[in-house]
Enzyme design. Structure first.
Site, PDB file in Angstrom:
ATOM      1  N   SER A   1      -5.503 -27.800 -46.923  1.00 34.65           N
ATOM      2  CA  SER A   1      -4.705 -28.366 -48.010  1.00 34.65           C
ATOM      3  C   SER A   1      -5.216 -28.115 -49.422  1.00 34.65           C
ATOM      4  O   SER A   1      -4.538 -28.433 -50.394  1.00 34.65           O
ATOM      5  CB  SER A   1      -4.545 -29.876 -47.816  1.00 34.65           C
ATOM      6  OG  SER A   1      -3.582 -30.129 -46.827  1.00 34.65           O
TER       7      SER A   1
ATOM      8  N   LYS B   1      -5.608 -35.382 -57.296  1.00 34.93           N
ATOM      9  CA  LYS B   1      -4.560 -35.541 -56.280  1.00 34.93           C
ATOM     10  C   LYS B   1      -4.283 -37.034 -56.107  1.00 34.93           C
ATOM     11  O   LYS B   1      -5.192 -37.863 -56.235  1.00 34.93           O
ATOM     12  CB  LYS B   1      -5.069 -34.916 -54.975  1.00 34.93           C
ATOM     13  CG  LYS B   1      -4.043 -34.790 -53.863  1.00 34.93           C
ATOM     14  CD  LYS B   1      -4.659 -34.056 -52.670  1.00 34.93           C
ATOM     15  CE  LYS B   1      -3.700 -33.934 -51.506  1.00 34.93           C
ATOM     16  NZ  LYS B   1      -4.283 -33.182 -50.366  1.00 34.93           N
TER      17      LYS B   1
ATOM     18  N   SER C   1      -1.308 -29.610 -48.634  1.00 37.94           N
ATOM     19  CA  SER C   1      -0.741 -30.788 -49.257  1.00 37.94           C
ATOM     20  C   SER C   1      -1.121 -30.947 -50.732  1.00 37.94           C
ATOM     21  O   SER C   1      -0.460 -31.682 -51.453  1.00 37.94           O
ATOM     22  CB  SER C   1      -1.155 -32.036 -48.478  1.00 37.94           C
ATOM     23  OG  SER C   1      -2.553 -32.205 -48.510  1.00 37.94           O
TER      24      SER C   1
END
Lengths: 475, 97
Positions: free
Chosen positions: A176, A77, A152
């Site tokens: 997330s 990420k 996210s």
């Protein structure tokens, strides 16, 4: 194009059946083919990945141990500090930022031969549940490109579902990792708070931020956690890992005490999601698990607690982005104060600013006790209720999210509705317990995730029951 | 909206957070923050008597280490190379007033 299990990829790299370079080239090729349509990835680490692959291959040739993840490619990420590409947290504020050091998690994965090939798209600074808050465009769902991939960690989940890599790294502050994993039909694990060091990851809310893997299956999830986890002097909130490996598991469902969280099965839960989750519970029951209903009366308060604590902590964490020490700095400012204001106003997106405003308000003089302290005290109430539940059952189960992936743009103008999508995931973060999302079926063609939680530091047992359930679901 | 913040409050919050916002944004935050604060209001009447706030969820307190000099893996030059404006080995900022 799919990948073998991670243990097979490693075996093939060590036996010379494939090379690390071939794996990197395969990942880069799939990224090149699919990313224009899905936008799962914001940057690639091509040069460094190929260099590292050649290094791993040279170890194999010399007969040296290339590590437990030799030649396995992954995507981090974009809030993980990683060499070889930018680290931007998908925000204009950090555009062009070149990490001066790497996150502990990535260092540990690299030490075992894993290779980071790209950075995954995310909601900027991890604020959101759809990647629509990314400053670099939305990630599209691999099952329906008119829908979100979740967030996210939406890019991370989509990248695994699209077959770009065998695993990706996410962060989970309020769901997330689990929610995008659920939307994209992959496995997403949020470990116990502190089990994976937060060092070198762009901070959101320090008391609930957790790092974890997103994978195709539980075996892969276990081996990645095994490498990432453990105490780190660079993160004083990190905790000791289990002595036993996370990848060797005692299987079986018979006699397991499982509580179904009543509060999650209300009118807000989509009926098609409900049906898939209930079918999964019936599988557990049929295999001999002892299923009971469990009430956690304060659970409906969890989201309100979360939306006090998290903005408070993130407004504090984001104060470091002041335009002076690194990245975005407004050049038109006439003095230092104006430089702070202009750099922050232009560098942060709308959602970060909204959350900074809420956080600043709940922490401001005269409101601190009423909001922040009160929320942290209700948090204690919630923790006590979970502990009480874990006195009678070993695991708690329910859905991951109230619906499957929603349409891109459907919720962008309604922040509160968007926040409500986190209603089933935030509690695990507030309580610090491990929780996992496992794909359990499809509703109208879109993946549905099944959530299992257990008490703190019981991550091994969580993986074991997950693996046992996965065996039944994939029969 | 029970928690409607005044325009002055929004301007003051933005100032505390070092965010420059225009009139349109003031109105936007007035309504958006009010909706969220109204939602948070559900905590108001919850009885928490006898309970302490939880600030650290795994129960850690005062994590100590030996006070010894350690070599940092990150060199200062690399950190300084990221600064938007510098002079020699110093970060250069705009004038204070």
């Amino acid at each position: 194009m799919s990948w073998p299990n991670i243990s097979d990829i490693v075996g093939q790299a060590c036996d010379g059946v494939t090379t690390a370079r071939q794996n990197v080239e395969k990942s880069l090729q799939i990224i090149e083919e699919k990313n224009p349509d899905y936008n799962a990835v914001v940057s690639v680490c091509k040069e460094r990945a190929l260099e590292r692959a050649d290094y791993i291959d040279s170890l194999v040739k010399q007969g040296k141990n290339p590590g437990r993840l030799a030649g396995v490619t992954f995507i981090a990420k974009d809030n993980y500090l990683v060499f070889g590409s930018e680290t931007t947290a998908s925000s204009n504020m950090l555009k062009g930022f070149s990490a001066p050091y790497q996150s502990t998690a990535v260092e540990r994965l690299e030490a075992e031969g894993a290779i980071c090939v790209a950075k995954a798209n995310m909601d900027a600074f991890a604020h959101g549940g759809s990647t629509e808050n990314s400053d670099f465009g939305v990630t599209k769902n691999p099952f329906d490109s008119t829908k979100v991939a979740g967030g996210s960690s939406g890019g991370s989940a989509a990248s695994v579902a699209l077959g770009m890599v065998p695993f990706a790294l996410g962060t989970d502050t309020g769901g997330s990792i689990r929610q995008p994993a659920s939307y994209c039909g992959v496995v997403g694990l949020k470990p116990t708070y502190g089990l994976v060091s937060r060092s070198g990851v762009v901070a959101m809310a320090s008391s609930t931020d957790v790092l974890g893997p997103i994978t195709n299956n539980i075996d892969d999830c276990s081996i990645v956690l095994d490498v990432m986890s453990g105490k780190d002097p660079l993160d004083s909130t990190s905790v000791e890992r289990d002595k036993e490996a996370y990848s060797i598991l005692d299987l079986g469902l018979s006699g397991k005490k499982i509580g179904v969280i009543s509060e999650y099965f209300t009118e807000g839960l989509d009926s098609t999601v409900r049906s898939e989750v209930e079918k999964t519970i019936e599988i557990l029951r049929a295999k001999g698990a002892d299923i009971v209903d469990i009430k956690i009366p304060s659970l409906p308060l969890a989201l309100a607690v979360y939306y006090v604590i998290v903005p408070a902590e993130l407004s504090s964490n984001l104060s470091r982005h002041d335009g002076q020490r690194y990245q975005y700095s407004d050049s038109t400012a006439r003095n230092l104060d104006e430089s702070y204001e202009l750099s922050r106003s232009k560098g942060f997106g709308a959602e970060a600013k909204r959350r900074i405003m809420i956080g600043t308000h709940v922490l401001s003089s005269g409101y601190y006790d009423a909001y922040y302290k009160k929320a942290q005290t209700v948090r204690t109430k919630l923790i006590n209720e979970f502990n009480e539940a874990f006195g009678s059952v070993d695991f708690l189960v329910g859905p991951v999210a109230p619906t499957t992936a929603f349409k891109i743009g459907e919720l962008v103008n309604d922040p509160l509705q968007m926040y409500l999508m986190d209603v089933m995931t935030v509690a695990a973060n507030l309580v610090g317990i491990p929780a996992i999302s496992i794909p359990c079926g499809k509703a109208n063609g879109m993946p549905v995730g099944f959530q299992i939680m257990t008490k703190q530091k019981n991550d091994r047992a969580l993986l074991a029951i997950s693996k046992s359930l996965e065996l039944e679901l994939t029969k | 909206m029970a928690n409607k913040l005044t325009r002055e409050q929004i301007v003051s919050l933005a100032r505390l957070a070092r965010l420059k916002i225009d009139d349109e944004e003031v109105s936007k935050y007035q309504s958006e923050l009010s909706v969220i604060l109204d939602y948070i209001d559900m905590l108001d009447n919850i009885d928490v008597s006898g309970l302490e706030p939880t600030y650290q969820v795994t129960g850690l307190q005062n994590v100590f280490r030996e006070d010894v000099v350690q070599k940092q893996p990150t060199d200062a030059g690399k950190l300084l190379s990221l600064t938007p404006s510098k002079q020699d080995r110093y970060i250069k900022v705009k004038r204070m007033i």
